[in-house]
Every structure is written in C-alpha cells, then in structure tokens.
Design a protein around this motif. Structure first.
Motif, mmCIF file in Angstrom:
data_model
loop_
_atom_site.group_PDB
_atom_site.id
_atom_site.type_symbol
_atom_site.label_atom_id
_atom_site.label_comp_id
_atom_site.label_asym_id
_atom_site.label_seq_id
_atom_site.Cartn_x
_atom_site.Cartn_y
_atom_site.Cartn_z
ATOM 1 N N GLY A 145 -25.272 42.948 17.249
ATOM 2 C CA GLY A 145 -24.181 43.860 17.597
ATOM 3 C C GLY A 145 -22.806 43.344 17.272
ATOM 4 N N THR A 146 -22.693 42.065 16.897
ATOM 5 C CA THR A 146 -21.397 41.494 16.553
ATOM 6 C C THR A 146 -20.862 42.103 15.254
ATOM 7 N N THR A 147 -19.630 42.560 15.312
ATOM 8 C CA THR A 147 -18.944 43.071 14.123
ATOM 9 C C THR A 147 -17.579 42.411 14.038
ATOM 10 N N VAL A 173 -16.159 38.267 2.110
ATOM 11 C CA VAL A 173 -16.874 39.454 2.562
ATOM 12 C C VAL A 173 -15.899 40.485 3.125
ATOM 13 N N PRO A 174 -16.294 41.769 3.130
ATOM 14 C CA PRO A 174 -15.424 42.839 3.650
ATOM 15 C C PRO A 174 -15.593 43.063 5.149
ATOM 16 N N GLY A 175 -15.847 42.000 5.892
ATOM 17 C CA GLY A 175 -16.202 42.109 7.298
ATOM 18 C C GLY A 175 -17.650 41.660 7.477
ATOM 19 N N VAL A 176 -18.050 41.589 8.739
ATOM 20 C CA VAL A 176 -19.401 41.108 9.075
ATOM 21 C C VAL A 176 -19.991 42.025 10.130
ATOM 22 N N ARG A 177 -21.272 42.311 9.985
ATOM 23 C CA ARG A 177 -22.005 43.100 10.980
ATOM 24 C C ARG A 177 -23.372 42.443 11.150
#
Length: 256
Positions: free
Chosen positions: A170-172, A162-166
């Motif tokens: 509110g966790t990113t 994945v290209p990051g997590v959101r």
C-alpha cells in the motif's frame, strides 16, 4: 529500482510537456534496431512499443524505422550521428538542431538501463541528467512543473530513476504528476507549512519530510486526519534515506 510502467504512463498522460504518438512499433522493429546499436534500455523499449515517436518539450525523441529501412534521418535511433562514439547513444535532440542532446551513457549501465547525460551544443560539456529513460521523462516533467528536480533532495534522487513508487503493501511515493494534487487535497501547506507530503501508506497515514532547515531527509509517518505543524513530535520517524528505505521494502515485496 525498476520503473513502474503504470505510473510512468500516468505521468506521461498528465504532463503537457511530453507528447507521444500512440500506437508504438512492433517488437521486431526494436530488435532490428538493437542489432545495429546494441541493447536499448528497458523503459525506452517500453516507450517505443507504446508511443513510438514523440517529443519532450522542444526535444525530438528518436524513433525506429521498419527493417531493413534504417536510415540517417533525425528520428531514427540507428542514424549514424546518434552513435558518434562507442560510449554515447543519443536519443533526444532539440528540434532546431543546435540545442542540447540527451544520450544513453553506454559506459554507465544501471541494470537494464543506462544513465542519461545532457551535452551542451556549444562547449561539448556533459552533465548527468537522470539514471534511466523513465527518470529522464520524470525529471523533465518535474522541471516543467516548477519542481526543478524535486521539492526535497531524496525525492529528487528518486525521480532520477522512477516516476514514483507503488508497493504491494500500500505504500505509494508520489511522482511530480501527483505531488501537488495530494498536498492540496490534504491541505498540507495550511496544516503543516514546513512539510511536504511525499507519499502515503494507503491506510490514512502520510509520509512527510521537511522542505526547509537542516534535516530535509528524515521521513515521518503521520495521521493525515490529525495533521498539524509539529509532525516530528506527533508522527513516527521511519527513515533518514527515502530511496534506500523504498528499495528495501521493494525487495521484501518481491516474490522472487
């Protein structure tokens, strides 16, 4: 873990390595291609519907032609050479025709995705490259940005999918397109030089992990307004496995 398509779009827009042709193709074109080659990975279907053709560096990404005009051009995912056997579907080749190829490993499904392999043109040897098509774009962008796979092992493992997590709470956790900017904004190199800010909770606290030493997997939550070099003492340890922790939080936030 399912790729966040908004984060993927942001990564594509931010990366000079990835060049997509705006407009996409109709869903019926994709369905017609799938009738020839089988189900395509979810994040690749999204790419085709959003950008259609494109490049990743010198690699040309496969397109789909309007049915029934599939042909053997290098751009068409239905071209015969792209599926020379029943276990690989090649979707990217370097434009000179003699470079690396990247393919979906059809014998290694990962939910709605397939593992990505890279094949050496000279030896024919393969190596795993990413776990999803979104991960292929993310790892490619990360390496172009000088991260290789990632600055810490668990972030490298996450970026393979994945290209990051959101998350809804509110966790990113950052992709390679955000990591440098966020660390610069919070002056992490000056204030906590042995640590990397890998994400935040959306409420003034950051998630940090060591980028040197034996323990490069523990993640600590610390106040970004009072950040100092002793994060392990002043912060709260939240996990020793970033990917598993995020997967658990993602399941909790899923209304299903």
């Amino acid at each position: 873990m399912t790729p966040d398509l908004l984060l993927l779009r942001a990564l594509i827009d931010a990366s000079p390595l990835i060049d997509g042709l705006p407009g996409g193709v109709p869903g019926e074109w994709i369905a017609a291609a799938e009738a020839t080659v089988g189900p395509l990975p979810a994040s690749y279907r999204w790419w085709l519907g959003t950008y259609r053709a494109g490049r990743v560096g010198v690699g040309v990404l496969a397109d789909v032609a309007p049915p029934p005009h599939h042909d053997d051009t290098v751009e068409d995912i239905t071209a015969g050479w792209r599926r020379a056997d029943q276990e690989r579907l090649w979707f990217c080749a370097e434009s000179d025709g003699g470079g690396d190829r990247y393919g979906f490993a059809l014998d290694r499904p990962r939910g709605a995705e397939y593992e990505i392999v890279r094949r050496d043109p000279w030896t024919g040897d393969e190596e795993p490259f990413a776990d999803t098509f979104a991960g292929f774009l993310t790892v490619s962008a990360a390496r172009e940005s000088g991260f290789r796979d990632g600055p810490v092992p668990d972030l490298a493992r996450l970026w393979r999918s994945v290209p990051g997590v959101r998350l809804d709470n509110g966790t990113t956790v950052y992709g390679p397109h955000l990591l440098t900017a966020r660390n610069t904004a919070h002056r992490v190199r000056d204030r906590a030089p042995h640590w990397t800010l890998v994400g935040d909770d959306g409420a003034g606290h950051g998630y940090l992990t060591r980028h040197h030493g034996r323990d490069r997997t523990s993640v600590y939550r610390a106040d970004l307004g009072a950040l100092d070099g002793d994060v392990a003492a002043t912060g709260e340890r939240v996990t020793g496995d970033l990917v598993a922790w995020l997967s658990g939080l993602s399941e909790l936030s899923d209304p299903a």
